[in-house]
Design a protein around this motif. Structure first.
Motif, PDB file in Angstrom:
ATOM      1  N   CYS A 161       0.873  -1.186   0.000  1.00 14.76           N
ATOM      2  CA  CYS A 161       0.000   0.000   0.000  1.00 14.76           C
ATOM      3  C   CYS A 161       0.904   1.227   0.000  1.00 14.76           C
ATOM      4  CB  CYS A 161      -1.000  -0.014   1.151  1.00 14.76           C
ATOM      5  SG  CYS A 161      -0.335  -0.209   2.800  1.00 14.76           S
ATOM      6  N   PHE A 162       1.709   1.401   1.051  1.00 20.19           N
ATOM      7  CA  PHE A 162       2.622   2.540   1.053  1.00 20.19           C
ATOM      8  C   PHE A 162       3.728   2.379   0.014  1.00 20.19           C
ATOM      9  CE2 PHE A 162       6.389   4.810   2.786  1.00 20.19           C
ATOM     10  CZ  PHE A 162       5.876   6.097   2.687  1.00 20.19           C
ATOM     11  N   GLY A 163       4.219   1.156  -0.165  1.00 17.72           N
ATOM     12  CA  GLY A 163       5.252   0.920  -1.162  1.00 17.72           C
ATOM     13  C   GLY A 163       4.763   1.263  -2.560  1.00 17.72           C
ATOM     14  N   VAL A 164       3.519   0.936  -2.837  1.00  8.97           N
ATOM     15  CA  VAL A 164       2.923   1.278  -4.127  1.00  8.97           C
ATOM     16  C   VAL A 164       2.766   2.792  -4.250  1.00  8.97           C
ATOM     17  CG1 VAL A 164       0.771   1.143  -5.447  1.00  8.97           C
ATOM     18  CG2 VAL A 164       1.776  -0.932  -4.480  1.00  8.97           C
ATOM     19  N   GLU A 165       2.401   3.445  -3.156  1.00  5.57           N
ATOM     20  CA  GLU A 165       2.281   4.901  -3.183  1.00  5.57           C
ATOM     21  C   GLU A 165       3.614   5.561  -3.537  1.00  5.57           C
ATOM     22  OE1 GLU A 165       1.083   8.628  -0.229  1.00  5.57           O
ATOM     23  OE2 GLU A 165       0.694   6.570   0.406  1.00  5.57           O
ATOM     24  N   LEU A 166       4.700   5.066  -2.930  1.00  2.00           N
ATOM     25  CA  LEU A 166       6.027   5.603  -3.255  1.00  2.00           C
ATOM     26  C   LEU A 166       6.371   5.370  -4.721  1.00  2.00           C
ATOM     27  CD1 LEU A 166       8.199   4.519  -0.165  1.00  2.00           C
ATOM     28  CD2 LEU A 166       7.193   6.752  -0.614  1.00  2.00           C
ATOM     29  N   THR A 167       6.022   4.193  -5.213  1.00  2.00           N
ATOM     30  CA  THR A 167       6.292   3.872  -6.615  1.00  2.00           C
ATOM     31  C   THR A 167       5.546   4.826  -7.544  1.00  2.00           C
ATOM     32  OG1 THR A 167       6.625   1.530  -6.073  1.00  2.00           O
ATOM     33  CG2 THR A 167       6.127   2.065  -8.369  1.00  2.00           C
ATOM     34  N   ILE A 168       4.271   5.040  -7.269  1.00  2.00           N
ATOM     35  CA  ILE A 168       3.474   5.954  -8.094  1.00  2.00           C
ATOM     36  C   ILE A 168       4.054   7.364  -8.035  1.00  2.00           C
ATOM     37  CG2 ILE A 168       1.217   7.050  -8.330  1.00  2.00           C
ATOM     38  CD1 ILE A 168       1.211   4.247  -9.385  1.00  2.00           C
ATOM     39  N   ASP A 169       4.473   7.816  -6.843  1.00  2.00           N
ATOM     40  CA  ASP A 169       5.077   9.144  -6.722  1.00  2.00           C
ATOM     41  C   ASP A 169       6.286   9.290  -7.643  1.00  2.00           C
ATOM     42  OD1 ASP A 169       3.326  10.227  -4.863  1.00  2.00           O
ATOM     43  OD2 ASP A 169       4.467   9.541  -3.135  1.00  2.00           O
ATOM     44  N   PHE A 194      -8.364  -1.652  -8.382  1.00  2.00           N
ATOM     45  CA  PHE A 194      -8.352  -0.397  -9.133  1.00  2.00           C
ATOM     46  C   PHE A 194      -6.987  -0.121  -9.761  1.00  2.00           C
ATOM     47  CE2 PHE A 194     -12.226   0.460  -6.686  1.00  2.00           C
ATOM     48  CZ  PHE A 194     -13.041   0.941  -7.693  1.00  2.00           C
ATOM     49  N   CYS A 195      -5.923  -0.650  -9.173  1.00  2.00           N
ATOM     50  CA  CYS A 195      -4.597  -0.513  -9.779  1.00  2.00           C
ATOM     51  C   CYS A 195      -4.547  -1.285 -11.099  1.00  2.00           C
ATOM     52  CB  CYS A 195      -3.531  -1.028  -8.809  1.00  2.00           C
ATOM     53  SG  CYS A 195      -1.837  -0.730  -9.352  1.00  2.00           S
ATOM     54  N   ILE A 196      -5.143  -2.478 -11.109  1.00  2.00           N
ATOM     55  CA  ILE A 196      -5.219  -3.268 -12.345  1.00  2.00           C
ATOM     56  C   ILE A 196      -5.996  -2.507 -13.418  1.00  2.00           C
ATOM     57  CG2 ILE A 196      -6.167  -5.372 -13.372  1.00  2.00           C
ATOM     58  CD1 ILE A 196      -5.618  -6.777 -10.688  1.00  2.00           C
ATOM     59  N   ILE A 197      -7.113  -1.912 -13.019  1.00  2.00           N
ATOM     60  CA  ILE A 197      -7.934  -1.154 -13.965  1.00  2.00           C
ATOM     61  C   ILE A 197      -7.157   0.038 -14.521  1.00  2.00           C
ATOM     62  CG2 ILE A 197     -10.040   0.233 -14.220  1.00  2.00           C
ATOM     63  CD1 ILE A 197     -11.305  -1.539 -12.038  1.00  2.00           C
ATOM     64  N   LEU A 198      -6.388   0.721 -13.642  1.00  4.26           N
ATOM     65  CA  LEU A 198      -5.594   1.873 -14.078  1.00  4.26           C
ATOM     66  C   LEU A 198      -4.612   1.487 -15.180  1.00  4.26           C
ATOM     67  CD1 LEU A 198      -4.663   4.820 -13.748  1.00  4.26           C
ATOM     68  CD2 LEU A 198      -3.115   4.043 -11.929  1.00  4.26           C
ATOM     69  N   GLY A 199      -4.034   0.294 -15.059  1.00  2.21           N
ATOM     70  CA  GLY A 199      -3.083  -0.145 -16.074  1.00  2.21           C
ATOM     71  C   GLY A 199      -3.728  -0.525 -17.395  1.00  2.21           C
ATOM     72  N   GLY A 227      -8.825  10.960 -19.643  1.00  2.43           N
ATOM     73  CA  GLY A 227      -9.860  11.225 -18.643  1.00  2.43           C
ATOM     74  C   GLY A 227     -10.096  10.034 -17.731  1.00  2.43           C
ATOM     75  N   ALA A 228     -10.234   8.838 -18.350  1.00  2.00           N
ATOM     76  CA  ALA A 228     -10.479   7.628 -17.559  1.00  2.00           C
ATOM     77  C   ALA A 228      -9.290   7.323 -16.654  1.00  2.00           C
ATOM     78  CB  ALA A 228     -10.758   6.445 -18.485  1.00  2.00           C
ATOM     79  N   SER A 229      -8.086   7.546 -17.146  1.00  2.00           N
ATOM     80  CA  SER A 229      -6.887   7.286 -16.339  1.00  2.00           C
ATOM     81  C   SER A 229      -6.855   8.170 -15.099  1.00  2.00           C
ATOM     82  CB  SER A 229      -5.623   7.522 -17.169  1.00  2.00           C
ATOM     83  OG  SER A 229      -5.522   6.580 -18.206  1.00  2.00           O
ATOM     84  N   GLY A 244       3.182  -2.496 -16.337  1.00  2.00           N
ATOM     85  CA  GLY A 244       3.776  -2.584 -15.006  1.00  2.00           C
ATOM     86  C   GLY A 244       2.781  -2.206 -13.918  1.00  2.00           C
ATOM     87  N   ILE A 245       1.969  -1.186 -14.174  1.00  2.00           N
ATOM     88  CA  ILE A 245       0.951  -0.767 -13.206  1.00  2.00           C
ATOM     89  C   ILE A 245      -0.097  -1.872 -13.020  1.00  2.00           C
ATOM     90  CG2 ILE A 245      -0.980   0.838 -12.856  1.00  2.00           C
ATOM     91  CD1 ILE A 245       0.814   3.001 -14.178  1.00  2.00           C
TER      92      ILE A 245
END
Length: 508
Positions: free
Chosen positions: A269-277, A343-348, A354-356, A419-420
């Motif tokens: 959760c936090f590790g993914v947040e850092l990755t997205i940042d 939702f991370c899977i959907i984002l990828g 707009g959807a992204s 990757g996302i």
């Protein structure tokens, strides 16, 4: 007359604390807009200093399109620097947890902030991929202040509001990851417009987060207190606090399997947040051919969601904890983090701008709320080794960020959108072990409290102390904590086990 006289004497004595407190002098209420010492002052100092460290650590990503041209960085160079920025804090967080247990959160936090501030200043003179990687590596150590933030809040706030306090402090600190996506492009543009060329402007811009970080450290030192009753050193000299041994703190923390599971789940959760940042600004810039400032604004929305999402997770943890006890906290953590993975899977997989953006914002809420929910559980894992457990969990967040970036976002093996998507699958898988967390006095996700023997809070927390230590009275703080944590049985169980005339201990 006698009663009236007693009331007059009682009223003439000023309250010791501005907030109502329990038997450990931890606040039982959380008043967001108060700056009352010591509880709410510690809250504001902790989140502001952590915010400053987040701004510094992620000041580079929004300027990467400029920096990579100036330093001739390749995709691998950028990936390695991103990994370096979060890898240094892995061990720093574990060390910070132990330092908090031994020396207190105030001194531990301020010291680390001051030690890492020079790395932020030195970013302005980076001249190669190697020097850029090194300054990002050492700046990333400052993220270990997250551990001192959570330790500090767990030391200042009681069980009914500790999830909220941890969630808001951590969330508003993490807000720096989104704020810097807005701040740095604006500072860069201002300096460039004044007359500096772009390859000079980005270097000057780094003096802003460096100065902010330095000032926050001095504020913590000058205005903060380790505990409601004072600082560690003064309390230890007065004999009001036991000075524990590193070996004992380390042993009881490292052997508690619950800490390891929370470290794993926090990594996703936090590790993914850092990755997205680290990747999101460049992702939108390249994939949708946006302007630098526009990509930064979109990327900022992910981190800025922390203003409500992580605090919301902490509040949800306290709410379900009040009704369903520890089992409710664990259920909420598992469900919310699993939905974050979906939702991370959907984002990828979505392909339009707009959807992204919409999916990214929804994903950010679940991902960050899971962080708040995690630290609604952490304070109850161990009383004696609270700092180390916090450090292990926080370090797990950085390990998750390192592994995720190594596997999915280093080089060109995977496109960023794929990757996302794969990162979302990893979130779901690494959240499953939460089902294995079990407290004998409260139960776990699928099982209630132990039925083979009567397990109490005192049994659980006093098991960290030997009979010799108990004879010396070293266990008394754990005894008070055990009494104050009875609420984790849930409303039904607590009402069945608490005598009718017994009410939680409260002092004002």
């Amino acid at each position: 007359m006698e009663i009236e006289g007693q009331a007059t004497v009682k009223e003439s004595q000023p309250p010791k604390f501005a907030l109502p407190v329990d038997s450990e002098h931890k606040a039982t209420e959380f008043r967001l807009f108060s700056v009352a010492a010591p509880h709410m002052r510690a809250f504001h100092l902790s989140w502001v200093s952590f915010f400053a460290c987040f701004v510094s650590t992620f000041a580079a990503p929004p300027l990467l399109p400029i920096i990579r041209d100036n330093l001739n960085l390749t995709a691998s160079d950028i990936g390695n620097a991103g990994i370096a920025s979060v890898s240094g804090a892995v061990f720093a967080r574990v060390a910070m947890g132990t330092a908090c247990d031994l020396f207190g959160p105030r001194l531990a936090s301020a010291s680390l902030i001051l030690i890492t501030a020079p790395a932020v200043y030195f970013t302005s003179i980076a001249s190669s991929s190697t020097s850029f990687l090194l300054v990002r590596f050492f700046t990333g150590f400052s993220l270990a202040t997250f551990v001192s933030t959570q330790f500090w809040m767990s030391s200042m706030f009681s069980a009914p509001v500790v999830g909220t306090a941890n969630g808001v402090a951590g969330g508003w600190g993490n807000l720096g990851g989104g704020a810097t996506q807005l701040i740095m492009p604006l500072v860069f543009a201002l300096i460039r417009d004044i007359g500096a060329i772009k390859f000079t402007a980005w270097r000057i811009a780094f003096f802003i987060p460096a100065l902010f970080q330095t000032l926050s450290a001095f504020a913590v030192l000058i205005f903060g207190k380790d505990l409601p009753d004072g600082n560690f050193r003064r309390l230890q000299k007065a004999g009001d606090k036991t000075k524990d041994k590193f070996s004992n703190v380390f042993y009881h923390g490292i052997k508690n399997y619950r800490g390891w599971i929370l470290a794993l789940s926090y990594g996703y959760c936090f590790g993914v947040e850092l990755t997205i940042d680290n990747i999101v600004a460049e992702y939108f810039y390249d994939r949708f051919d946006l302007k630098l400032h526009t990509a930064g604004m979109i990327a900022a929305s992910f981190g800025l969601a922390n203003i409500v999402s992580r605090p919301g997770g902490g509040m949800l943890s306290d709410a379900v904890g009040k009704r369903f006890g520890m089992r409710g906290r664990l259920w909420a953590l598992w469900v919310v983090q699993t939905l974050g993975g979906v939702f991370c899977i959907i984002l990828g997989r979505v392909g339009s701008l707009g959807a992204s953006i919409v999916v990214m914002i929804v994903f950010s809420f679940f991902c960050q709320a899971a962080c708040g929910l995690t630290f609604g559980v952490v304070p109850f894992v161990s009383r004696r080794s609270l700092g180390l457990i916090s450090g292990m969990t926080g370090g797990g967040g950085n390990v998750g960020a390192v592994l995720t970036q190594l596997i999915f976002f280093r080089g060109s093996k995977y496109s960023k959108d794929r990757g996302i998507m794969l990162m979302g699958v990893m979130i779901i898988c690494c959240t499953l072990p939460i089902c294995l967390i079990y407290f004998p006095q409260w139960g776990g996700i699928f099982c209630g409290p132990s039925s083979t023997k009567i397990a109490t809070e005192e049994d659980y927390y006093l098991s960290e102390w030997t009979s010799e230590e108990k004879e010396k009275g070293l266990h008394l703080s754990s005894l008070k904590f055990a009494d104050n944590s009875r609420r984790e049985r849930g409303r039904k169980e607590d009402s069945e086990t608490r005598p009718v005339d017994e009410s939680p201990s409260t002092q004002v």
